[in-house]
Scaffold this motif. Sequence first.
Motif, PDB file in Angstrom:
ATOM      1  N   PHE A  14       0.829  -1.198   0.000  1.00 44.01           N
ATOM      2  CA  PHE A  14       0.000   0.000   0.000  1.00 44.01           C
ATOM      3  C   PHE A  14       0.870   1.257   0.000  1.00 44.01           C
ATOM      4  O   PHE A  14       2.002   1.257   0.516  1.00 44.01           O
ATOM      5  CB  PHE A  14      -0.944   0.009   1.201  1.00 44.01           C
ATOM      6  N   GLU A  15       0.321   2.291  -0.554  1.00 41.75           N
ATOM      7  CA  GLU A  15       1.020   3.580  -0.607  1.00 41.75           C
ATOM      8  C   GLU A  15       1.412   4.032   0.801  1.00 41.75           C
ATOM      9  O   GLU A  15       0.670   3.827   1.757  1.00 41.75           O
ATOM     10  CB  GLU A  15       0.104   4.625  -1.251  1.00 41.75           C
ATOM     11  N   SER A  80       8.910   4.630   2.513  1.00 43.89           N
ATOM     12  CA  SER A  80       7.531   5.032   2.241  1.00 43.89           C
ATOM     13  C   SER A  80       7.354   5.118   0.716  1.00 43.89           C
ATOM     14  O   SER A  80       7.942   5.989   0.080  1.00 43.89           O
ATOM     15  CB  SER A  80       7.234   6.388   2.890  1.00 43.89           C
ATOM     16  N   VAL A  81       6.574   4.217   0.165  1.00 44.61           N
ATOM     17  CA  VAL A  81       6.463   4.159  -1.304  1.00 44.61           C
ATOM     18  C   VAL A  81       5.309   5.017  -1.803  1.00 44.61           C
ATOM     19  O   VAL A  81       4.352   5.306  -1.086  1.00 44.61           O
ATOM     20  CB  VAL A  81       6.288   2.713  -1.799  1.00 44.61           C
ATOM     21  N   HIS A  82       5.441   5.395  -3.093  1.00 42.97           N
ATOM     22  CA  HIS A  82       4.409   6.164  -3.774  1.00 42.97           C
ATOM     23  C   HIS A  82       3.840   5.340  -4.917  1.00 42.97           C
ATOM     24  O   HIS A  82       4.468   4.384  -5.390  1.00 42.97           O
ATOM     25  CB  HIS A  82       5.002   7.463  -4.333  1.00 42.97           C
ATOM     26  N   LYS A 110      -0.413   0.129  -4.178  1.00 39.30           N
ATOM     27  CA  LYS A 110      -1.866   0.318  -4.224  1.00 39.30           C
ATOM     28  C   LYS A 110      -2.275   1.512  -3.365  1.00 39.30           C
ATOM     29  O   LYS A 110      -1.676   1.750  -2.318  1.00 39.30           O
ATOM     30  CB  LYS A 110      -2.557  -0.948  -3.725  1.00 39.30           C
ATOM     31  N   PRO A 111      -3.300   2.227  -3.799  1.00 34.35           N
ATOM     32  CA  PRO A 111      -3.741   3.399  -2.999  1.00 34.35           C
ATOM     33  C   PRO A 111      -4.462   2.972  -1.724  1.00 34.35           C
ATOM     34  O   PRO A 111      -4.925   1.842  -1.601  1.00 34.35           O
ATOM     35  CB  PRO A 111      -4.704   4.122  -3.952  1.00 34.35           C
TER      36      PRO A 111
END
Lengths: 111, 116
Positions: A14-15, A80-82, A110-111
Amino acid sequence: AQSVTQLDSQVPVFEEAPVELRCNYSSSVSVYLFWYVQYPNQGLQLLLKYLSGSTLVKGINGFEAEFNKSQTSFHLRKPSVHISDTAEYFCAVSDSNDMRFGAGTRLTVKP
Amino acid sequence: DAMVIQNPRYQVTQFGKPVTLSCSQTLNHNVMYWYQQKSSQAPKLLFHYYDKDFNNEADTPDNFQSRRPNTSFCFLDIRSPGLGDAAMYLCATSRGQGGPIRTEAFFGQGTRLTVV
């Protein structure tokens, strides 16, 4: 000859979550290690590399990787991924003559 | 900007009809590589040049040939493309530093080859 194993073919996350993409290598000589990212229908772009010196390597887009000689690993991390980090990630090893790639890890954010 | 340029980006060829893919670089690197990448797979090294010295991978089919007329250009020739040769072809360069190849490779955008 050297070889690379990427332990996960797909990593969904998840984002804003942290992520680790795993890479192990084998070689009989000193190696140089790389992580590349590939977006759809594009070439490969270098994220970071380890040639010598500090085992913690920082790259572009907030990624970092740690070289662990005893475990023959070079895992890629991001705290922390985007959404925009969704792509294929390749670990690569180079020794005296050429560069070999792992099979790739598909990171899906994923958002 | 200095870069690796591949032309064309997309190539459609007929089964059995010879096709040539091109790569040029403005980095003045002495090593150039050709990789084949099939869908959802890692790039597979076909061959590389260290200056004018040609190095063929043992499992590269004879159907694939390469030419490097000068430092800046490198060509991939597929003499009789089959359906199994449809793939993304990636050209890359590296500095080579006069000895072992240890610096990173710089990649072009790739040419996606379709065989019909």
